[in-house]
Scaffold this active site. Structure first.
Site, PDB file in Angstrom:
ATOM      1  CG  LEU A 529      -1.792  -0.823   1.823  1.00 19.55           C
ATOM      2  CD1 LEU A 529      -2.726  -1.109   2.588  1.00 19.55           C
ATOM      3  CD2 LEU A 529      -2.782  -0.579  -0.064  1.00 19.55           C
ATOM      4  N   GLY A 530       1.887   1.087   0.556  1.00 24.42           N
ATOM      5  CA  GLY A 530       3.079   2.693   0.734  1.00 24.42           C
ATOM      6  C   GLY A 530       3.978   2.081   1.802  1.00 24.42           C
ATOM      7  N   GLY A 532       6.115   3.573   5.151  1.00 20.24           N
ATOM      8  CA  GLY A 532       5.485   4.881   6.335  1.00 20.24           C
ATOM      9  C   GLY A 532       7.433   5.414   6.155  1.00 20.24           C
ATOM     10  CG  PHE A 534       8.039   4.148  11.801  1.00 20.35           C
ATOM     11  CD1 PHE A 534       9.104   4.499  13.016  1.00 20.35           C
ATOM     12  CD2 PHE A 534       7.244   5.436  12.238  1.00 20.35           C
ATOM     13  CE1 PHE A 534       9.630   6.147  13.496  1.00 20.35           C
ATOM     14  CE2 PHE A 534       7.424   6.649  12.676  1.00 20.35           C
ATOM     15  CZ  PHE A 534       8.534   6.452  13.563  1.00 20.35           C
ATOM     16  N   GLY A 535       8.549   1.616   7.601  1.00 21.23           N
ATOM     17  CA  GLY A 535       8.495   0.710   7.213  1.00 21.23           C
ATOM     18  C   GLY A 535       7.540   0.437   6.208  1.00 21.23           C
ATOM     19  CB  VAL A 537       1.468  -0.008   4.768  1.00 21.77           C
ATOM     20  CG1 VAL A 537       0.416  -0.339   5.203  1.00 21.77           C
ATOM     21  CG2 VAL A 537       2.744   0.941   5.759  1.00 21.77           C
ATOM     22  CE  LYS A 552       4.532   2.018   9.139  1.00 21.04           C
ATOM     23  NZ  LYS A 552       3.478   2.765   9.818  1.00 21.04           N
ATOM     24  CG  ASP A 649       5.996  12.018  10.657  1.00 24.95           C
ATOM     25  OD1 ASP A 649       5.666  12.769  10.269  1.00 24.95           O
ATOM     26  OD2 ASP A 649       5.973  10.337  10.237  1.00 24.95           O
TER      27      ASP A 649
END
Ligand SMILES: *[C@@H]1O[C@H](CO)[C@@H](O)[C@H](O)[C@H]1NC(C)=O
Ligand SMILES: *[C@@H]1O[C@H](CO)[C@@H](O)[C@H](O)[C@H]1NC(C)=O
Ligand SMILES: *[C@@H]1O[C@H](CO)[C@@H](O)[C@H](O)[C@H]1NC(C)=O
Ligand SMILES: *[C@@H]1O[C@H](CO)[C@@H](O)[C@H](O)[C@H]1NC(C)=O
Ligand SMILES: *[C@@H]1O[C@H](CO)[C@@H](O)[C@H](O)[C@H]1NC(C)=O
Ligand SMILES: *[C@@H]1O[C@H](CO)[C@@H](O)[C@H](O)[C@H]1NC(C)=O
Length: 843
Positions: A529-530, A532, A534-535, A537, A552, A649
């Site tokens: 999905l994308g 982020g 921190f990692g 998703v 995630k 964030d």
């Protein structure tokens, strides 16, 4: 007839025609021998929707006969008769000849254009119908009779109107297609055409004609009709206002659309640069709103990843090989040139009958010109599979019609080209692989089943162990206070509801890595999905109910120990609020740390806000609700939950939207998981996103709830304006969004900030109130900024004057190198006073 001159607007085909502005009197019909001349009278359709007459594009003396919307205030021509040969003065005429031919002639009766009809009509009349169709019929015939001797709908220019057919009459091999204008002032056929290609399973294509040699190059492929929509236009799944039709039989292959609610006005247009757009007229903002535009992204080019490659616009590498394939040219592949495509790892082994299929989901079907299609509704997926296995040249199959439980069969031979994936709206494709590649892909059905069973067993037994442990501990610690939570222990499964909030029982489950691998198809790019902060998703489907979740996968290098991680999870699981994304479970195994969240159907706010097309879906009421939701979620994190959480964030890509466009803050526990908020005063590593960070945080690493308030203020301004804070909105003064807003506010022009996608229906008071609150949030000094609870009170008030006056915001511009704060520039990673600022782009 005289022209009004005005600069043509770039987005709207804008032709100014005096006749539009004159009260139009007239009939909708020409009888035999009658002529329409330039005396200001037009043909007006019976319902008044369309007009036919003479017009001249702005800035030219060329005159054309055309049809345009009669009720729409922005002049919009939808059809042109004499596209190739304009009239050069005011003495032309449009005549209906006695044999039923319509002709445009000049002063010397030279025919510049005529309707080409082979049928002679006795006693003909020409009539402009209320759907914009100019027809020739016999006066004796009822006008509802559909067989016209001639109709303009058969000779489209650049516009497809409701009821107009695109495609082929197979009996006569007559083809209707759209062709762009040459330029905004020249309706002669331009470079781009749009129509149906009959080869294989018929597909919609856009072609471009290059140079003199008149060679037709495919430009974009909408692909075959799949029973519900075109495979390359997943957005059609949400077209509730249209009814879409596609017919492919031995008579004709045609596509057309109609409006479900005829109060809406919509058209499909191909413009001079080859963009195809579906526009809907928005009366109150006097604007043709593009609800769909193609090409949409890089993957919409023709086969950007070559044969057997899959294009994924959301992935960083964009091209991936089909499972069981490897890059044909690894060197250029590594340099992100995918055009050589991919080749099979293992050759098919048809004779021994050992081949099988791998299922790809969410795809745009590959080019079907080298496919055969069987639309028979009784053909099941199983039969299609058998057929493909039974033909050694078959390389893939899919259902031809995906409506209902699916039916029909498309079979491909040879390479699969122009394949891409969609986040939603794609369909299923079965690709034939040799047995060896199926095993390595671990998607052989029997293997999959074994894996599913094993992982269910593993999950169950783990859950049992965990449950027993928990039960023992509960019994032992029944009297201990909650502080025991953060001790060195596993504490999960059922816990008591958090005080003051929804008293859900907080159930959070531990999943095995196998279950996660399975749910995400081994972290397939197609499920991504994308990315982020921190990692990565991934989308996944869990369990028997195929519950949709977002997983995630935390970056490996930065994670902490097992027990610490578990303690963090239990803390995060306790944070429950309707404006926070809910944690459902997690997975922890060796190096892997995976958090499993509820799936948010509408993705991130970022994807709506900064996209012209999707932005129009967010009206002011929705945006206002989103602002309030974010404020509530943040208030909960700051003040109402047991633990004071500073998000650090907050940004548009960290606000996700559910089915009903309710906002939910995501990534709120990340700061804790990464143990970087030990002190609220000074942090060693600044984590945040440039443009959202408060000055004291970016400069000195000082982080408090007030730095979240700053980010919230930026976010509110972005929601109102549809602009990113990072951009520059006043080049003369180098102002960013904050500076720009501040200057508008001081001038009393706050409403100029409003995103044009919002249209004109909004509450000015609400918008001004939100801008004022946002400006309070982005003030330079943290102590001047309100707290989230004050903000919610302010949002609730109707008395804007009672809200204090904001001071000049911090970070109003991109400053020059010698000024103060100079080190914050437009870079993604930089160093300030030895602090490393790491910024993360949105997912
Ligand atoms: C019509 O004919 C006249 C005389 O031959 C000529 O001067 C004029 O240019 C012609 N008009 C057009 C539009 O061709
Ligand atoms: C109708 O008449 C015009 C002019 O006489 C001629 O050019 C055209 O070919 C005729 N059309 C038919 C269908 O006979
Ligand atoms: C195809 O064109 C012929 C001749 O104009 C007409 O008779 C027939 O009805 C058309 N077929 C369809 C399906 O429209
Ligand atoms: C065609 O439409 C696209 C997409 O809206 C736009 O970017 C482009 O500028 C348009 N071209 C012209 C010549 O108007
Ligand atoms: C297929 O059959 C041939 C000859 O019978 C044999 O040599 C080959 O190994 C078989 N391949 C597989 C994958 O079983
Ligand atoms: C296999 O499929 C191809 C293409 O669809 C077709 O031309 C061929 O006749 C088929 N062969 C058999 C044996 O059915």
């Amino acid at each position: 007839m005289r022209l009004l001159t005005s600069a043509p607007t770039p987005t709207i085909l804008c032709l100014f025609i005096t006749t539009l502005l004159r009260p139009s009197i007239g009939d909708d019909t020409l009888t035999s021998g009658q002529a329409l001349v330039e005396d200001g009278k037009n043909l007006i359709s019976a319902g008044g929707s369309f007009a036919l007459g003479f017009f001249a594009p702005t800035g030219t003396d060329n005159r054309y006969v055309g049809i345009w919307y009669n009720k729409i205030s922005v002049p919009t021509v939808v059809w042109v008769a004499n596209r190739l040969r304009p009239l050069t003065n005011l003495h032309g005429s449009l005549k209906l000849l006695a044999n039923g031919t319509i002709a445009v002639t000049d002063e010397n009766s030279t025919v510049l254009w005529s309707s080409s009809s082979s049928a002679t009509v006795r006693n003909p009349v020409a009539q402009l119908l209320d759907d914009g169709n100019l027809v020739v019929r016999s006066a004796a015939d009822d006008k509802s009779n559909v067989s016209f001797a001639w109709q303009s709908f058969d000779y489209p220019t650049d516009t497809l109107l409701p009821g107009m057919k695109l495609g082929w009459n197979l009996t006569t091999r007559f083809n209707r297609q759209l062709s762009s204008w040459t330029s905004t002032v020249d309706p002669a056929p331009g470079k781009f055409t749009f129509g149906i290609d009959l080869e294989g399973d018929p597909q919609i294509f856009e072609w471009s004609f290059s140079g003199e040699q008149e060679t037709k190059q495919p430009q974009w492929r909408a692909g075959p009709w799949n029973g519900l929509r075109f495979t390359g236009v997943p957005q059609m799944q949400s077209y509730n206002m249209f009814s879409l039709h596609f017919t492919a039989d031995d008579q004709e292959v045609v596509y057309w659309f109609e409006m479900v609610d005829t109060t809406f006005v919509s058209r499909l247009v191909v413009n001079q640069s080859g963009a195809l757009r579906r526009l809907v007229w928005v009366e109150n903002s006097r604007w043709w709103n593009p609800i769909w535009v193609s090409p949409m992204d890089w993957c919409d080019e023709i086969s950007p990843c070559g044969p057997n490659g899959v294009c994924d616009a959301g992935a960083s590498l964009r091209c991936e090989c089909l499972p069981g394939f490897r890059p044909s040219n690894p060197a250029s592949w590594d340099f992100r040139d995918g055009t050589d495509g991919c080749a099979r790892k293992t050759a098919l082994d048809c004779k021994n009958g050992t081949d099988g299929f791998v299922l790809l989901q969410g795809v745009k079907l590959p080019d079907t010109s080298r496919s055969t299609v069987d639309w028979t509704t009784t053909v099941s997926a199983e039969q299609c599979r058998e057929r493909c296995l039974g033909n050694c040249s078959c390389t893939a199959y899919a259902q031809a019609n995906i409506s209902g439980s699916g039916s029909g069969c498309i079979m491909w031979t040879g390479n699969l080209t122009d394949l891409r994936v969609y986040v939603s709206g794609g369909q299923e494709l079965y690709v034939r692989l040799a047995a060896a590649d199926l095993r390595s892909g671990s998607r052989n059905d029997s293997i999959t089943i074994v894996i599913i069973i094993l992982s269910i067993l593993a999950t169950l037994s783990l859950a049992l162990v965990v449950y027993c442990k928990w039960k023992r501990r509960r019994e032992r610690e029944a009297t201990r206070p909650l502080a025991g939570m953060s001790s060195h222990s596993i504490s999960l499964a059922r816990q008591q509801g958090d005080e003051g909030t929804e008293a859900n029982n907080l159930e959070i489950s531990l999943f095995s890595i196998d279950a996660v691998v399975n749910a995400t198809d081994n972290f397939s790019v197609m499920n991504k999905l994308g990315e982020g902060g921190f990692g990565s998703v991934y989308k996944g489907k869990l369990g028997e109910e195929q519950l949709e979740v977002a997983m995630k996968r935390l970056e490996r290098n930065s994670v902490q120990g097992v027990d610490e991680f578990k303690n963090e999870i239990t803390l995060i699981a306790k944070l429950q609020h309707r404006n926070l994304v809910r944690l459902i479970g997690y997975c922890i195994q060796e190096e892997e740390r995976i958090l499993i969240y509820e799936y948010m159907h509408n993705g991130s706010l970022h994807s709506f806000l900064f996209d012209k097309v999707k932005g129009a879906l967010l009206n002011w009421t929705t945006r206002y609700n989103i602002i309030i939701g974010i404020a509530r979620g943040l208030l909960y994190l700051h003040e109402d939950s047991r633990f004071r959480i500073i998000h650090r964030d907050l940004k548009a890509s960290n606000v996700l939207l559910d089915k009903y466009m309710n906002p939910k803050i995501s990534d709120f526990g990340m700061a804790r998981i990464f143990k970087e908020d030990e002190t609220e005063v000074n942090t060693k590593r600044v984590v945040g996103t440039y443009g959202y960070m408060s000055p004291e945080y970016a400069m000195d690493g000082i982080c408090s709830t007030k730095s979240d308030v700053f980010s919230f203020g930026v976010l509110v301004l972005e929601i109102i304006s549809g602009k990113k804070n990072r951009g520059i909105y006043n080049s003369a003064r180098n102002l960013n969004l904050l500076g720009y807003t501040w200057s508008l506010w001081k001038e009393g022009n706050g409403l100029k900030l409003v995103d044009e996608s919002i249209g004109y229906s909004f509450s000015k008071a609400e918008i001004l109130k939100c801008i004022k609150i946002a400006l309070l949030c982005v003030q330079e000094h943290p102590q001047d900024r309100p707290t989230m609870s004050t903000i919610l009170l302010m949002v609730g008030t109707t008395d804007i004057a009672s809200i204090p006056q904001p001071q000049q915001p911090g970070f109003v511009g991109i400053r020059g190198p010698n000024e103060i704060n100079s080190s914050v520039s437009n870079h993604d990673s930089l160093s300030v006073n030895n602090l490393s600022i790491t910024t993360f782009e949105g997912r």
